[in-house]
Design a protein around this motif. Structure first.
Motif, mmCIF file in Angstrom:
data_model
loop_
_atom_site.group_PDB
_atom_site.id
_atom_site.type_symbol
_atom_site.label_atom_id
_atom_site.label_comp_id
_atom_site.label_asym_id
_atom_site.label_seq_id
_atom_site.Cartn_x
_atom_site.Cartn_y
_atom_site.Cartn_z
ATOM 1 N N SER A 17 -135.912 -77.960 79.425
ATOM 2 C CA SER A 17 -134.624 -77.640 78.825
ATOM 3 C C SER A 17 -134.197 -76.213 79.192
ATOM 4 C CB SER A 17 -134.711 -77.799 77.308
ATOM 5 O OG SER A 17 -135.772 -77.010 76.787
ATOM 6 N N GLN A 18 -133.110 -75.776 78.608
ATOM 7 C CA GLN A 18 -132.503 -74.492 78.972
ATOM 8 C C GLN A 18 -133.443 -73.315 78.739
ATOM 9 O OE1 GLN A 18 -128.167 -73.721 78.470
ATOM 10 N NE2 GLN A 18 -128.845 -72.360 76.850
ATOM 11 N N ILE A 19 -133.482 -72.416 79.704
ATOM 12 C CA ILE A 19 -134.342 -71.242 79.596
ATOM 13 C C ILE A 19 -133.627 -70.134 78.825
ATOM 14 C CG2 ILE A 19 -135.455 -71.783 81.791
ATOM 15 C CD1 ILE A 19 -133.863 -69.455 83.035
ATOM 16 N N GLY A 20 -134.386 -69.117 78.438
ATOM 17 C CA GLY A 20 -133.806 -67.936 77.832
ATOM 18 C C GLY A 20 -133.586 -66.863 78.893
ATOM 19 N N VAL A 21 -133.342 -65.666 78.459
ATOM 20 C CA VAL A 21 -133.157 -64.565 79.393
ATOM 21 C C VAL A 21 -134.494 -64.251 80.059
ATOM 22 C CG1 VAL A 21 -132.486 -62.150 79.651
ATOM 23 C CG2 VAL A 21 -131.287 -63.608 78.007
ATOM 24 N N PRO A 22 -134.580 -64.343 81.383
ATOM 25 C CA PRO A 22 -135.860 -64.102 82.058
ATOM 26 C C PRO A 22 -136.250 -62.627 82.033
ATOM 27 C CG PRO A 22 -134.112 -64.383 83.677
ATOM 28 C CD PRO A 22 -133.507 -64.682 82.333
ATOM 29 N N ASP A 23 -137.556 -62.371 82.019
ATOM 30 C CA ASP A 23 -137.987 -60.976 82.107
ATOM 31 C C ASP A 23 -137.849 -60.506 83.548
ATOM 32 O OD1 ASP A 23 -140.192 -61.973 83.584
ATOM 33 O OD2 ASP A 23 -141.435 -62.100 81.788
#
Length: 223
Positions: A17-23
């Motif tokens: 599913s949708q990812i968050g803000v990548p590091d």
């Protein structure tokens, strides 16, 4: 004695599913792959053209003008293509996270292919179209894989579903952070027993009038 080696290909590939803000480390791995891999040109061109494409779509779908889509997508373009710094809000708008998820899935899958002796065409021959599945917006990458018989076709399809991801994210944002007044969304997936009433979930949620529900058997009947 002669040994015969048989190559084993995956029979199922699932995109999340949708990812968050990548590091920064993960972002760096995405941008490095996009710029260095010689086959990703169609995807890079699609990313580069997102702000202009948004402007054209917004002319005929004026509701999109409620979103700062051009600036957000231009920041994404510079971030991924040009290597510029781009600080995403937390939580980030879905109009950004949607396409970023598609890009991430495409890069992850291509990276997997680079680490294996198998080609996409060989995996497709073994798994077939049903061998690619996706969760939520991961369904877009799954469709790109399932409808492509070669790696080049997959990259071209990924460039197409990239735009769909933008519109899906924008639709969510219009009902959420950019609604008047702004709303917060929480998504919960529930599974009912086979022998339970078809309306079990809707009945359970009837005490919560502000909750939207949708039966997966009939997604067009969401309320």
């Amino acid at each position: 004695m002669t040994y015969k080696c048989t190559m084993v290909f995956p029979s199922l590939t699932v995109f999340g599913s949708q990812i968050g803000v990548p590091d920064r480390e993960y972002h760096s791995s995405i941008t490095s792959f996009l710029r260095q891999d010689k086959n990703t040109a169609p995807l890079l061109q699609a990313i580069d053209g997102l702000p202009q494409w948004w402007d054209e779509v917004s002319k005929s779908h004026k509701v999109l003008q409620k979103l700062p889509g051009h600036d957000l997508l231009d920041g994404l373009r510079q971030w991924l293509v040009g290597g510029a710094q781009f600080e995403l809000q937390t939580p980030a708008p879905n109009v950004i996270l949607g396409p970023l998820t598609v890009i991430s899935h495409a890069v992850e899958y291509l990276s997997y292919l680079r680490s294996q002796p198998a080609t996409h065409a060989e995996i497709w021959e073994v798994a077939g179209a049903k061998g690619f599945q996706g969760l939520c917006i991961g369904h877009l990458a799954a469709v790109a894989c399932a409808s492509a018989r070669s790696e080049r076709e997959f990259i071209e399809q990924a460039a197409v579903v990239l735009r769909l991801a933008v519109l899906i994210g924008a639709t969510v944002d219009l009902d959420g952070r950019y609604a008047e007044p702004a709303k917060k969304w929480t998504c919960i997936v529930a599974r009912r027993r086979i022998d339970a009433s078809p309306n079990a979930v809707s009945e359970a949620m009837s005490d919560y009038p502000d909750v939207s529900t949708c039966d997966s058997d009939s997604p067009s009947a969401c309320v």
